[in-house]
Each structure stands twice: as structure tokens, then as C-alpha cells.
Design an enzyme around this catalytic site. Structure first.
Site, mmCIF file in Angstrom:
data_model
loop_
_atom_site.group_PDB
_atom_site.id
_atom_site.type_symbol
_atom_site.label_atom_id
_atom_site.label_comp_id
_atom_site.label_asym_id
_atom_site.label_seq_id
_atom_site.Cartn_x
_atom_site.Cartn_y
_atom_site.Cartn_z
ATOM 1 N N GLU A 1 1.023 -1.256 -0.043
ATOM 2 C CA GLU A 1 0.078 0.012 0.104
ATOM 3 C C GLU A 1 0.883 1.345 0.099
ATOM 4 O O GLU A 1 0.669 2.112 0.787
ATOM 5 C CB GLU A 1 -0.968 0.098 1.227
ATOM 6 C CG GLU A 1 -1.914 -1.233 1.319
ATOM 7 C CD GLU A 1 -2.827 -1.193 2.449
ATOM 8 O OE1 GLU A 1 -2.702 -0.377 3.444
ATOM 9 O OE2 GLU A 1 -3.379 -2.452 2.512
ATOM 10 N N GLU B 1 -6.158 -10.724 -1.378
ATOM 11 C CA GLU B 1 -6.990 -10.366 -0.144
ATOM 12 C C GLU B 1 -8.524 -10.260 -0.366
ATOM 13 O O GLU B 1 -9.237 -9.624 0.072
ATOM 14 C CB GLU B 1 -6.723 -9.208 0.584
ATOM 15 C CG GLU B 1 -5.353 -9.058 1.035
ATOM 16 C CD GLU B 1 -4.739 -8.001 1.767
ATOM 17 O OE1 GLU B 1 -5.692 -7.292 2.318
ATOM 18 O OE2 GLU B 1 -3.455 -7.677 1.809
#
Ligand code: G3I
Length: 399
Positions: A173, A288
Site C-alpha cells: 500500500e 485478499e
């Protein structure tokens, strides 16, 4: 053996009723759904692992350590359904490196040993992130020490599991357009103290520490056809091109794929992005996958249909890209999902519900694997992880 889900009969009624309504509205007989819309009761020979392997995919889940040690049904389901695992939390800085000179490897060791014993691959998550950082780090980091701190952490953690990992989420991220930088980088503690090259450094150190693993950049918010996701895709692509231009060792992109029932459009923007990533020579993992259904009414039948649609629509686009090699859900049962809250105790956004009964998410996953065009994709053997040395790492060579 899972028990019959009491909602099954309700759900099949709902599906039948939906088809009749569609027929009435459109004047044509809704074709029987190609796949059963009633959750199956999976077993080892109808597992997600095997359906995935038939289409050169790995299927797995994020693992919560407490239930892995204490909940027999949770552990059984993981062994039955998964060919790859990733720790939900136990390899993050706050958990694995709680004090400056102290590492806590006990849980990560347990997970890696469990996976190897059951012939399941393991992803490492994650080496460098702006979250889950221990106070000792955030309170003591400085421009003078940051590079050393990050380097030593990666060397200790990735080095400990060297030659045993399928892949590492090296950086997680790093793109955050809201921070206003031209390169789209998140103005994180790492960027502030090391500079934008922290990403290059992290990947190089990880390669040196674990040459056999596939080094991955992992990101969320890349999925739907909104302007926001398209802008983030372009920023990620710009970063990946920068790394490749500099010959930085990176092997894969991780699409976190935290979907929701309110964003159900996946299409050309995502497809073009995946093609561009492949053209950079990178593999792609869905890392995810889950579906946030909190905006839905409480009724499980309605939630299941909306969740299954989101999964089906997303994977239809993603699995058309041949270099997508793994799909992991962020949990296998909603019993331990981060989506489960006191306000929403029975989310449906994973393959199994809080009672370990399959949801329509399970069907959508299985059918999406089965629908994957298989031309040119030799079947993927679900055999144990064989460490690859860089010289023999061909694209997609991980078996
Ligand atoms: O282990 C401590 C426990 O000792 C303490 O008593 C308790 C209360 O403070 O906290 C426990 O740690 C929590 C940890 O989960 C384990 O349960 C942390 O506070 C909590 O922040 C942490 O949340 C995790 C979150 O990442 C932040 O690390 C979620 O479980 C996890 O699902 C979530 O996963 C992230 C991925 O890593 C990256 N992509 C997004 C995804 C969802 O946010």
C-alpha cells in the site's frame, strides 16, 4: 462433515423465485443458471484447491493464528481447501518485531511448519507497510537510522524463511493519491525518513535475503471502473515501470481485491491494467479477496446473491488474464473475518459463513475457476512447493 445449511431451501426458493420474476419481466424463460446457485457441501475431491489447480491457479486464505491452533473445523477446512496460505497478522512488524532487539517468530514459525507439513505454500505478509508498526519504531525512527532499521528487519524476517516461501508482500500500500505527490506515493513514515527509493531498497534487500521467493507489491483500490480506481491503477503502473526500468527485483503484483456489494462494475479499465502489468513481465496474485456486504439487508439469501455477483463479475475480468496465478481470500470463514463486527455479526463475504457452511461466494469462486479459459494453460499440479533459484525462475514457473 458440514451440516445442511438451514438457509439452503430458502436460498434455492429465492433463486427459483428470482428466475420466475426475470421470466415475467423479460417474457423469456430465464435459462437455468449454468452453475448450481445452491452452496455445495465441499469435500477434498470438490475443493477449491483442486478446482484452482485444474486452471493453473493456487487458492488459499489469510490465516488467523488463534483458531489455527484451537479450532479443529477451521484447521480441517484450511487443509481441505487451500494450496497457499498467508498470515493475517503474525508477520507484521508490530507482532514479529515487538522490541528493537527482539523478534517474536513463534507464530510465524508455527504457520510455516503447518503449511509445509500439509504441502501448502506460504506467502509472507508484509515486510514494509505504514500500518501495524510498533511504538518503539514510530517513536525512534530518524532519517539517519531508517534505512538501517528497515534493512535489518527485512534481512531478519525474510532471511529466516529463506527458500521456504512462495512469495513476499515486500511493500504494501505505498500509493495514496490523496497525499498529493506527483508520483502518487503515500507520504508514509518510510517515505519521510528514507525517501521514495525506500521501495527499491526494500525489494533489493528482500531478494538478497530470500532469492527463491516471488517478490510482490501489494495494493488495494485497483478493482472497479471508478475514476478513483483508474487513477490509482495508473499510479501503480507508473511505479512498477520505474522499478522495472531500474532493474529492481520484483516478480508480481498483488491485487488485494476488497470488494463490496455496492461497487459491482469491473471491466475495461481493470483489463487494460492487467495486460500492462503482464507486459512488464510480472505475475499477478489476487491476495485478499473478500466482499463487504454491510450495506445489504440482513437476509443471508439476498446477501449471498449480491456477494456471488461481485465475485463472479470481478474474477471474470481478472481470470481472463493468463498471468494471474493465485487467488487468496482474506479469511476462509466469516467467523474470524475483519468484516465481522458487533453491528454486523453475520457477514457473507467469504466462502464459508460463521458456522462453516458454504456460502454462494464458494460457488462463485469454484465456478469462476472452472470457467477460466484453459487453452494454453497446462494443468497446475497442486504439488508441494519446490524452491526455485533465480536462474530457473521462468515467468509463472512457480508450481
Ligand atoms: O494482537 C493484539 C492484541 O494483543 C490486543 O489485545 C488487541 C487489542 O488492541 O489488538 C490485537 O492486534 C490487532 C490485530 O489485528 C490482531 O487481531 C490489531 O489491534 C488490529 O489492528 C489488527 O487488525 C488487522 C489489520 O490488518 C491491521 O493490521 C486485521 O486483523 C487484518 O485483517 C487487516 O488486514 C489488512 C492487511 O494486512 C492489508 N490489507 C488490508 C487488510 C484489511 O485491513
Amino acid at each position: 462433515m458440514p451440516v445442511q445449511d438451514p438457509n439452503d431451501s430458502r436460498r434455492s426458493f429465492l433463486v427459483g423465485a428470482t428466475a420466475l420474476v426475470m421470466q415475467a419481466m423479460t417474457g423469456c424463460k430465464a435459462s437455468a443458471p449454468r452453475h448450481s446457485m445452491v452452496p455445495v457441501h465441499p469435500s477434498a475431491d470438490s475443493s477449491l484447491r483442486l478446482h484452482a489447480a485444474e486452471h493453473r491457479l493456487l487458492y488459499g486464505t489469510a490465516v488467523a493464528m488463534h483458531p489455527l491452533r484451537t479450532d479443529a473445523e477451521y484447521t480441517r477446512l484450511i487443509k481441505e481447501q487451500c494450496s497457499i496460505l498467508v498470515p493475517e497478522n503474525c508477520m507484521k512488524w508490530a507482532e514479529i518485531h515487538p522490541k528493537p532487539e527482539q523478534y517474536n517468530f513463534e507464530e510465524a514459525d508455527y504457520l510455516v511448519a503447518f503449511a509445509e507439513k500439509n504441502h501448502i505454500k506460504v506467502r509472507g505478509h508484509n515486510l514494509v507497510w505504514h500500518k501495524s508498526l510498533p511504538v518503539w519504531l514510530t517513536s525512534s525512527i530518524s532519517p539517519e537510522m531508517a534505512r538501517t532499521m528497515m534493512t535489518e528487519h527485512i534481512q531478519e524476517v525474510a532471511g529466516r524463511y529463506s527458500n521456504r516461501m512462495h512469495s513476499w508482500d515486500v511493500v504494501n500500500e505505498a500509493i495514496h493519491l490523496e497525499d498529493g505527490r506527483a508520483d502518487g506515493y503515500r507520504d508514509s513514515l518510510w517515505l519521510k525518513n528514507i525517501g521514495p527509493d525506500y521501495i527499491e531498497i526494500a525489494f533489493q534487500v528482500a531478494r538478497d535475503a530470500d532469492p527463491a521467493a516471488l517478490l510482490t507489491y501489494n495494493e488495494y483500490g485497483l478493482d472497479n471502473e471508478s475514476n478513483e480506481h483508474e487513477a490509482k491503477r495508473q499510479a501503480v503502473l507508473q511505479m512498477l515501470r520505474r522499478l522495472k526500468t531500474r532493474n529492481i527485483p520484483i516478480d508480481a503484483l498483488g491485487l488485494q481485491a476488497h470488494l463490496s456489494t455496492t461497487h459491482a462494475t469491473y471491466g475495461e479499465g481493470l483489463r487494460r491494467f492487467l495486460t500492462s502489468v503482464r507486459e512488464l513481465g510480472l505475475q499477478i496474485f489476487v491476495t485478499e479477496l473478500d466482499v463487504n456486504d454491510e450495506k445489504m439487508p440482513a437476509d443471508p439469501g439476498q446477501r449471498d446473491l449480491a456477494v456471488a455477483k461481485a465475485v463472479t463479475d470481478y474474477l471474470k475480468v481478472v481470470l481472463s488474464e493468463r498471468d494471474v496465478r493465485a487467488v487468496l481470500t482474506w479469511g476462509i470463514s466469516t467467523r474470524y473475518s475483519w468484516l465481522r463486527t458487533p453491528q454486523d455479526p453475520n457477514p457473507r463475504g467469504l466462502p464459508f459463513d460463521t458456522q462453516y457452511q458454504p456460502t454462494l461466494f464458494f460457488n462463485a469462486l469454484r465456478d469462476s475457476f472452472d470457467d477460466r479459459a484453459t487453452q494454453g494453460l497446462e494443468p497446475h499440479s497442486a504439488r508441494t512447493f519446490v524452491p526455485l533459484l533465480p536462474s530457473t525462475r521462468e515467468k509463472g514457473g512457480v508450481e
